[in-house]
Write an enzyme that holds these catalytic residues in place. Structure first.
Site, PDB file in Angstrom:
ATOM      1  CD  GLU A  36       5.266  -8.058  -3.239  1.00  0.00           C
ATOM      2  OE1 GLU A  36       5.143  -7.844  -4.380  1.00  0.00           O
ATOM      3  OE2 GLU A  36       4.198  -8.073  -2.908  1.00  0.00           O
ATOM      4  NE  ARG A 262      -1.991  -9.208   7.349  1.00  0.00           N
ATOM      5  CZ  ARG A 262      -2.331  -8.486   6.922  1.00  0.00           C
ATOM      6  NH1 ARG A 262      -2.183  -8.539   5.553  1.00  0.00           N
ATOM      7  NH2 ARG A 262      -1.866  -6.931   7.213  1.00  0.00           N
ATOM      8  CE  LYS A 272       4.673  -3.485   1.267  1.00  0.00           C
ATOM      9  NZ  LYS A 272       6.297  -4.337  -0.072  1.00  0.00           N
TER      10      LYS A 272
END
Length: 564
Positions: A36, A262, A272
């Site tokens: 994204e 992850r 983020k």
């Protein structure tokens, strides 16, 4: 297949792919990396990049770069450009060109209408807060929206009105009609489209309704013919929705989603959203601050693309979440720079040493290697005179039997040069030491002391051979191992995450660096400042101000044996 890619043969994803090839000999593997564009990439993304691009390469397939750009409020071209730059810098090439989910908005709109026509989606006019309340909790099932049973015809009309800007933001949304009693909260009539009156970086003002990530992502995978869609474990619950959307729309290609763990790294924040908080509160400077683990920050700190790839390979691909030791990342860059970085001397906290038995006009040129084990890196000259600088911590006034460096009455060896002995000190009016008066044994160059133990070795720079420089010493940004788990993560900031020193480097080395700056060539400017650590030249350096960032210390704290 090169050595870097061998690790991909041994993880559970490769086993899945091998089984798929046994079922379908004509399978053309197609992966994607779908960021994204709402921030910079970090080292967790690097793990995904290595997986997707290298798996595709290993099986002679393709890997798309696709921007899942469904929220214009948080996205812009700056992030798109930084993502492209980071992927190229890491050493990967995407298939054909960069793709965008926004390219498919017209197709996604048709798929949404298809769900409405199948009575599997409806326009809801509950507020965000009401939707959250109606959705229920893990313990309590949700309840149906009062707008859930509208007719198909009404929903088609209302959805068209949404598209044409009839409603304000938040007044209406499109939701899937699944099951408000589902044990999986994400399947309780998730929102598929919402209204946003913001100019999009690709489609401009063409749309005022935007698909949610979950809706656009799986359909974009299908449109692009992605065979294997890899994501991290937090999207495991989303898999049900991923499959539901593909199953209930007339897609031509059915992509398969697989989850892996992850990356969680000690003393680090990778979110983020949280990085944005750090920037907005001026705790860090920007997305490329060397104290955070964005790829841009790591690059600025002195990490190489190959060291980041090596790190991603060593941690591997698993389904088990764990907290990776930060020292493992440091091992990878230290191991590389130990073989490639130019050795030179720098003094970060200088204190003057005067050698009283050396004439003022005496100057001795000494040739030293740029690397003790790599003659290909060449040599350079240092200058020895009667006035030099050493590190302030390499002299101690108070007697300490355990202290092995310079003190009154003891000897040390100057790196590449002579043995000196401290005899007295000079102080200013405030009691601070300004000069150490020493005797220099002029017969000791390149010779071991007779009938004595070898003295400790310290680094130095002759006053005549100094060039001023600024040194940024970076430490962990947080004082606890897992700040990502803390809501009040700002309470655990390390006040010493950046320590700035003003000292000297060797003038001849500095002049070579300035030549590269003048030619706008900052590549491969990595150094081991002897006894201090590995450093790189910062991008803010100029021909009048040299700034060095400490990449990693010399000492390796990671004791785990690494497999070749």
């Amino acid at each position: 297949m090169n050595n870097e890619n061998k690790q991909n043969n041994n993880n559970f994803i490769s086993k899945i792919i091998n089984e798929d090839f046994q079922k379908n000999k004509n399978l053309l593997l197609h992966t994607r990396f779908p960021p994204e564009p709402n921030g910079y990439l970090h080292i967790g993304h690097a793990k995904s990049i290595c997986l997707n691009f290298e798996i595709a390469n290993l099986y002679n397939g393709y890997c798309n770069l696709r921007f899942d750009d469904t929220n214009p409020n948080k996205e812009n071209k700056k992030y798109i450009n930084s993502i492209k730059n980071d992927i190229r810098w890491l050493g990967y090439k995407w298939y054909k060109r960069a793709f965008y989910s926004s390219e498919y908005f017209s197709i996604l709109y048709k798929y949404a209408k298809e769900l409405i026509k199948k009575d599997l989606a409806y326009v809801d006019q509950l507020t965000k807060e009401q939707i959250r309340e109606y959705r229920g909790t893990l313990k309590n099932v949700g309840k149906n929206s009062p707008y859930r049973n509208r007719s198909i015809e009404d929903n088609l009309k209302l959805f068209k009105k949404m598209k044409n800007g009839f409603f304000k933001e938040g007044e209406a949304c499109l939701r899937a009609k699944i099951n408000m009693s589902s044990p999986s909260i994400i399947m309780r009539d998730p929102v598929l489209y919402r209204i946003i009156f913001t100019k999009h970086h690709q489609t401009k003002n063409q749309w005022c309704i935007y698909p949610m990530y979950d809706f656009a992502h799986c359909l974009s995978d299908s449109i692009e013919g992605i065979t294997h869609s890899f994501c991290t474990l937090e999207f495991q619950d989303n898999k049900n929705l991923y499959n539901w959307i593909l199953k209930n729309t007339n897609v031509k290609h059915y992509s398969q989603q697989y989850e892996f763990s992850r990356l969680n790294l000690e003393y680090s924040i990778l979110s983020k959203r949280k990085i944005s908080i750090l920037i907005n509160k001026n705790i860090i400077n920007e997305w490329d601050d060397p104290r955070i683990l964005t790829i841009a920050g790591l690059r600025r700190k002195g990490y190489t693309a190959s060291s980041i790839r090596q790190f991603c390979h060593k941690i591997g691909i698993t389904k088990q979440n764990n907290l990776v030791e930060f020292s493992m990342l440091e091992y990878c860059i230290r191991n590389e720079l130990n073989q490639t970085a130019t050795r030179t001397m720098a003094v970060l906290e200088p204190i003057k040493v005067y050698l009283y038995n050396i004439d003022d006009d005496y100057e001795k040129k000494i040739t030293v290697p740029n690397h003790p084990n790599n003659p290909n890196l060449g040599n350079h000259e240092i200058i020895f005179t009667n006035t030099i600088y050493i590190e302030r911590k390499d002299f101690q006034e108070k007697y300490d039997k355990k202290y092995k460096r310079l003190k009154i009455g003891t000897e040390v060896r100057l790196r590449h040069a002579y043995i000196i002995k401290a005899e007295k000190i000079e102080k200013d009016k405030n009691g601070n030491i300004v000069t150490i008066i020493c005797f220099c044994d002029t017969t000791s160059l390149g010779k071991k002391p007779i009938n004595k133990k070898n003295p400790a070795v310290i680094h130095w720079i002759a006053k005549k051979n100094t060039l001023p420089a600024k040194f940024n010493l970076y430490n962990h940004l947080f004082t606890i191992k897992n700040p990502e788990q803390k809501e009040n993560f700002l309470s655990f900031l390390n006040p010493d995450s950046l320590i700035i020193k003003n000292g000297f480097i060797e003038k001849k080395i500095g002049k070579k660096i300035i030549k590269k700056i003048n030619s706008n060539n900052y590549e491969n400017l990595f150094f081991q400042f002897e006894r201090i650590g590995y450093f790189c030249l910062d991008q803010l350096s100029s021909k009048t101000t040299l700034v060095f960032n400490r990449t990693v210390s010399l000492r390796d704290s990671w004791k785990v044996k690494m497999k070749n």
